[in-house]
Write an enzyme that holds these catalytic residues in place. Structure first.
Site, PDB file in Angstrom:
ATOM      1  N   ALA A 217      28.693  50.743  24.431  1.00 52.14           N
ATOM      2  CA  ALA A 217      28.616  50.335  25.841  1.00 52.14           C
ATOM      3  C   ALA A 217      29.915  49.686  26.337  1.00 52.14           C
ATOM      4  O   ALA A 217      30.588  48.999  25.566  1.00 52.14           O
ATOM      5  CB  ALA A 217      27.451  49.348  26.002  1.00 52.14           C
ATOM      6  N   PRO A 218      30.289  49.915  27.585  1.00 51.58           N
ATOM      7  CA  PRO A 218      29.596  50.729  28.602  1.00 51.58           C
ATOM      8  C   PRO A 218      29.837  52.233  28.477  1.00 51.58           C
ATOM      9  O   PRO A 218      29.216  53.014  29.180  1.00 51.58           O
ATOM     10  CB  PRO A 218      30.179  50.203  29.913  1.00 51.58           C
ATOM     11  CG  PRO A 218      31.548  49.727  29.536  1.00 51.58           C
ATOM     12  CD  PRO A 218      31.455  49.203  28.133  1.00 51.58           C
ATOM     13  N   ASP A 236      24.075  50.939  21.032  1.00 51.15           N
ATOM     14  CA  ASP A 236      24.496  49.628  21.553  1.00 51.15           C
ATOM     15  C   ASP A 236      23.292  49.005  22.252  1.00 51.15           C
ATOM     16  O   ASP A 236      22.544  49.707  22.942  1.00 51.15           O
ATOM     17  CB  ASP A 236      25.660  49.798  22.557  1.00 51.15           C
ATOM     18  CG  ASP A 236      26.479  48.524  22.731  1.00 51.15           C
ATOM     19  OD1 ASP A 236      25.883  47.463  23.007  1.00 51.15           O
ATOM     20  OD2 ASP A 236      27.698  48.589  22.588  1.00 51.15           O
ATOM     21  N   ASP A 256      20.923  48.143  16.280  1.00 48.00           N
ATOM     22  CA  ASP A 256      22.061  47.519  15.610  1.00 48.00           C
ATOM     23  C   ASP A 256      22.897  48.618  14.942  1.00 48.00           C
ATOM     24  O   ASP A 256      22.390  49.374  14.100  1.00 48.00           O
ATOM     25  CB  ASP A 256      21.528  46.535  14.554  1.00 48.00           C
ATOM     26  CG  ASP A 256      22.651  45.778  13.854  1.00 48.00           C
ATOM     27  OD1 ASP A 256      23.824  46.183  13.998  1.00 48.00           O
ATOM     28  OD2 ASP A 256      22.342  44.793  13.162  1.00 48.00           O
ATOM     29  N   ASP A 272      33.614  50.960  17.719  1.00 50.56           N
ATOM     30  CA  ASP A 272      34.450  49.970  18.413  1.00 50.56           C
ATOM     31  C   ASP A 272      33.742  48.609  18.419  1.00 50.56           C
ATOM     32  O   ASP A 272      33.894  47.837  19.361  1.00 50.56           O
ATOM     33  CB  ASP A 272      34.708  50.462  19.855  1.00 50.56           C
ATOM     34  CG  ASP A 272      35.811  49.683  20.557  1.00 50.56           C
ATOM     35  OD1 ASP A 272      36.601  49.016  19.868  1.00 50.56           O
ATOM     36  OD2 ASP A 272      35.869  49.737  21.800  1.00 50.56           O
ATOM     37  N   LYS A 301      39.345  44.449  13.526  1.00 47.75           N
ATOM     38  CA  LYS A 301      39.940  43.216  14.075  1.00 47.75           C
ATOM     39  C   LYS A 301      40.761  42.566  12.976  1.00 47.75           C
ATOM     40  O   LYS A 301      40.334  42.526  11.818  1.00 47.75           O
ATOM     41  CB  LYS A 301      38.835  42.236  14.462  1.00 47.75           C
ATOM     42  CG  LYS A 301      38.135  42.615  15.708  1.00 47.75           C
ATOM     43  CD  LYS A 301      38.630  41.767  16.874  1.00 47.75           C
ATOM     44  CE  LYS A 301      38.354  42.453  18.187  1.00 47.75           C
ATOM     45  NZ  LYS A 301      39.475  43.043  18.877  1.00 47.75           N
TER      46      LYS A 301
HETATM   47  C1  LIG Z   1      34.587  46.483  22.778  1.00 48.92           C
HETATM   48  S1  LIG Z   1      32.965  46.867  23.254  1.00 48.92           S
HETATM   49  C2  LIG Z   1      32.930  48.622  23.148  1.00 48.92           C
HETATM   50  C3  LIG Z   1      33.579  49.307  24.281  1.00 48.92           C
HETATM   51  C4  LIG Z   1      33.366  50.801  24.241  1.00 48.92           C
HETATM   52  N1  LIG Z   1      34.016  51.422  23.105  1.00 48.92           N
HETATM   53  C5  LIG Z   1      33.888  51.442  25.486  1.00 48.92           C
HETATM   54  O1  LIG Z   1      34.847  52.206  25.404  1.00 48.92           O
HETATM   55  O2  LIG Z   1      33.305  51.212  26.565  1.00 48.92           O
HETATM   56  C6  LIG Z   1      32.037  46.400  21.868  1.00 48.92           C
HETATM   57  C7  LIG Z   1      30.581  46.737  21.973  1.00 48.92           C
HETATM   58  O3  LIG Z   1      30.004  46.529  20.696  1.00 48.92           O
HETATM   59  C8  LIG Z   1      28.663  46.151  20.889  1.00 48.92           C
HETATM   60  N2  LIG Z   1      28.161  45.565  19.646  1.00 48.92           N
HETATM   61  C9  LIG Z   1      28.471  44.401  19.051  1.00 48.92           C
HETATM   62  N3  LIG Z   1      27.775  44.272  17.898  1.00 48.92           N
HETATM   63  C10 LIG Z   1      27.037  45.387  17.760  1.00 48.92           C
HETATM   64  C11 LIG Z   1      26.128  45.861  16.788  1.00 48.92           C
HETATM   65  N4  LIG Z   1      25.865  45.140  15.687  1.00 48.92           N
HETATM   66  N5  LIG Z   1      25.555  47.070  16.965  1.00 48.92           N
HETATM   67  C12 LIG Z   1      25.832  47.811  18.056  1.00 48.92           C
HETATM   68  N6  LIG Z   1      26.676  47.408  19.012  1.00 48.92           N
HETATM   69  C13 LIG Z   1      27.268  46.223  18.866  1.00 48.92           C
HETATM   70  C14 LIG Z   1      28.712  45.216  22.076  1.00 48.92           C
HETATM   71  O4  LIG Z   1      27.449  45.157  22.721  1.00 48.92           O
HETATM   72  C15 LIG Z   1      29.797  45.869  22.948  1.00 48.92           C
HETATM   73  O5  LIG Z   1      29.200  46.683  23.928  1.00 48.92           O
END
Ligand SMILES: C[S@@+](CC[C@H](N)C(=O)[O-])C[C@H]1O[C@@H](n2cnc3c(N)ncnc32)[C@H](O)[C@@H]1O
Length: 351
Positions: A217-218, A236, A256, A272, A301
């Protein structure tokens, strides 16, 4: 040519320096580093007169994580007279091989940006003067580089046509697509440009392939996959952009990403999620070793300290897990222009 000039992200000079020092020493080309925090470049000065040339012949640019671009050169040309900068530059060029077109660069800093106008102004007169001296050869295996440090100080050098970054300063010219739901979209596009040769895009990024996007997301990364005609499982808890869901190519799973498993193996995994890098690395190794995906692009990271050592440690961890599963993989990392405190990884099963 005993200077190897390496562009890097400002603030990552130490990592770039540690990396080239280690690789050069392993290649038997000894020397020392010249750099300063925040200047966005590192110079490796070799003890032997042609050491820098030997290095670009022996090392693969693709193996460097923290260098964005490189070229071999001599000591900087200082005290260039404002009335005739081209004269001393062409004189210095006599010590270098004839090369193809000229790439004009500055360090990737605020001061560097201000110097790009001067660099552009020098391009035509310098090329004309180099041609006159028969130092431009369209068939040469080198490209010219002019690096402008200030009005008085510049480096003139060459990089091998087949062992360098495709873009000046290693910075790709990618336009933010208006329809993409986030700016992060450019990160995946840059990763593909870097890791996948253009002639393989039609096969490895073909329409109809299946992909999983973890932390989707998004939807900036999903948008890239959809644009290539792929079908995407987007994982997500956050909301995906409506426009993407309307494409009919995306299934949204509010789950998750570390727990999600695909029902059938897919062609692509992209991830990501900004989490602990070791956790992401383990998950990538699991997906590849289980055969859940054929290739993957993912972000790691970086910690505040020991960032070079951390990348080496995570690389080893992924390789060991794949080896334990009896898999041969190609694994590479790059700190892309669109990466901040992170590096992007690419892994592909070879058998
Ligand atoms: C940097 S953003 C991703 C942006 C996306 N790649 C884009 O281009 O729009 C990181 C995302 O990872 C999700 N996130 C964090 N921990 C997560 C998990 N354990 N499982 C799935 N999603 C996760 C967050 O909700 C967030 O939307």
């Amino acid at each position: 040519m005993n200077h190897l000039f390496l562009h890097c992200r400002p603030g990552f000079e130490k990592e770039c320096a540690a990396e080239i020092q280690e690789l050069a020493t392993a290649a038997g080309v000894y020397g020392f580093i010249k750099t300063r925090e925040g200047q966005a470049y590192v110079i490796y000065v070799t003890h032997e007169p042609d050491g820098a040339q030997r290095l670009v012949g022996q090392l693969h640019f693709m193996d460097l994580v923290f260098a964005r671009q490189w070229f071999v050169t001599t000591a900087p040309l200082a005290n260039l007279p404002p009335g005739d900068r081209v004269g001393p530059l062409v004189e210095a060029a006599q010590a270098l091989p004839a090369a193809r077109s000229l790439v004009v660069e500055t360090p990737d800093t605020n001061e560097g940006k201000e110097l790009s106008t001067l660099g552009k102004k020098l391009t035509s007169p310098l090329m004309a003067a180099l041609k006159k001296q028969r130092l431009v050869d369209p068939k040469s295996r080198w490209h010219w580089h002019l690096l402008v440090l200030s009005g008085q100080c510049m480096y003139l050098g060459v990089s091998p046509v087949d062992n360098r970054a495709a873009w000046p300063m290693g910075i790709p010219r990618l336009r933010q697509p208006r329809e993409a739901p986030s700016r992060a979209t450019l990160k995946l596009e840059e990763a593909w440009h870097h890791f996948i040769p253009e002639y393989e895009w039609d096969v490895r990024l073909a329409g109809g392939l299946r992909a999983v996007d973890l932390g989707a997301a998004p939807g900036g990364w999903t948008w890239q996959l959809v644009r290539r005609g792929m079908f995407v499982d987007a994982v997500d808890n956050g909301p995906m952009a409506e426009s993407l869901m309307e494409s009919g190519q995306v299934t949204h799973h509010r789950e998750d990403g570390f727990v999600y498993q695909p029902k059938k193996s897919v062609d692509w995994l992209v991830c990501d999620i900004a989490d602990k890098p070791a956790r992401v690395a383990n998950m990538i190794a699991l997906w590849v070793s289980q055969g859940w995906c054929r290739e993957a692009v993912f972000n790691l990271k970086l910690p505040m300290k020991q960032r070079y050592a951390e990348v080496a440690r995570l690389r080893e961890r992924i390789e060991q897990q794949c080896e334990a599963a009896g898999l041969d993989v190609a694994l590479a990392f790059k700190q892309l222009y669109h990466d901040r405190e992170e590096v992007t990884g690419h892994i592909m099963r070879l058998r």
